[in-house]
Motif scaffolding. Structure first.
Motif: not given
Length: 275
Positions: A123, A127, A237, A243
């Protein structure tokens, strides 16, 4: 080592003072940071495909069907459902597990849907979606094995087979005293276990159940030796819109029963919710 060069202070001030304001503003505009890269969701929509990395050698999660020659498995079905929810087509990319995360970092694909465990170390770099499957680590041993291995610590001094680069490899090495051998595919691990080259193998409980059901090798289930694992979908990310869209798609698949149906198809039980 680079050589630092110091400019005289007063001439530098004079040069700046002589430069017209308009030119200074123009230089500032040139030096301004470039606009942020577009969110991954926009790129996926524009391309019309979701590039999905998986191993392709990891039944029942993702593998090549011998009859059709096409990719099949739980992860493949999930990827197809997610792509449909996003309004695009899945584009599958096969990669050995040892390099699959590096390929994601390098932008070779958009996501990995191949049983990637969510942990703090990963992490830091990627993501993750919300979990879409849960399992736990489990040992597999030979049917003739008389010794009891109730934990990884009990395997000290023994040879343990694991997937190369897997979280199980990390867990086994962290114990210390175990000769950990990495394999690119589960089939090779089971073969070496059957003939005695290793004393046990470590994999997730769902994979263990499938291997024991599908294999004619003289192997059997051992102890579960760890906590419940959460599997998610990693991506680079800095893509909040992607997301959100990915998690919304997963929520919809849970709500309409599609995710459960795929789970029942491959495992005979619902493994998409935490036990």
């Amino acid at each position: 080592m680079p050589i630092a060069i110091s400019l005289p202070r007063s001439p530098r001030r004079r040069w700046l003072a002589a430069v017209p304001l308009a030119l200074l503003l123009g230089a500032a505009a040139v030096a301004a940071p470039a606009p942020a890269a577009a969110d991954l969701l926009a790129a996926v929509k524009a391309r019309g495909t979701l590039r999905v990395a998986l191993e392709g050698t990891y039944p029942p999660f993702n593998y090549k069907d011998q009859k059709s020659g096409q990719l099949a498995g739980y992860d493949v079905d999930v990827a197809k459902l997610l792509a449909a929810k996003l309004g695009v087509k899945p584009e599958f990319v096969s990669s050995e597990w040892a390099g699959i995360l590096a390929g994601l970092s390098g932008g070779k694909y958009d996501v990995i849907i191949s049983q990637v465990g969510i942990n703090p170390k990963r992490e830091q770099t990627f993501d993750f979606s919300t979990p879409y499957i849960y399992s736990s680590p489990q040992l597999i041993v030979r049917k003739s094995e008389a010794a009891s291995y109730p934990s990884l610590e009990a395997l000290k001094g023994k040879k343990l087979g694991v997937g190369q680069g897997s979280v199980y490899e990390q867990q086994a090495k962290a114990v210390g005293g175990i000769e950990v051998r990495g394999y690119p595919a589960a089939a090779e691990t089971m073969q070496d276990l059957a003939v005695g080259r290793i004393d046990a193998a470590l994999n997730d409980s769902l994979m263990a159940a499938y291997l024991l059901k599908a294999s004619n090798l003289p192997i059997k289930a051992g102890a579960r030796v760890g906590q419940v694992e959460r599997m998610g979908i990693p991506f680079q990310k800095g893509n909040p819109q992607f997301k959100a869209a990915l998690n919304q798609a997963l929520d919809q698949l849970r709500a309409d029963g599609s995710l459960k149906a795929v789970s029942l198809k491959w495992f005979g039980s619902d493994v998409t919710t935490a036990p």
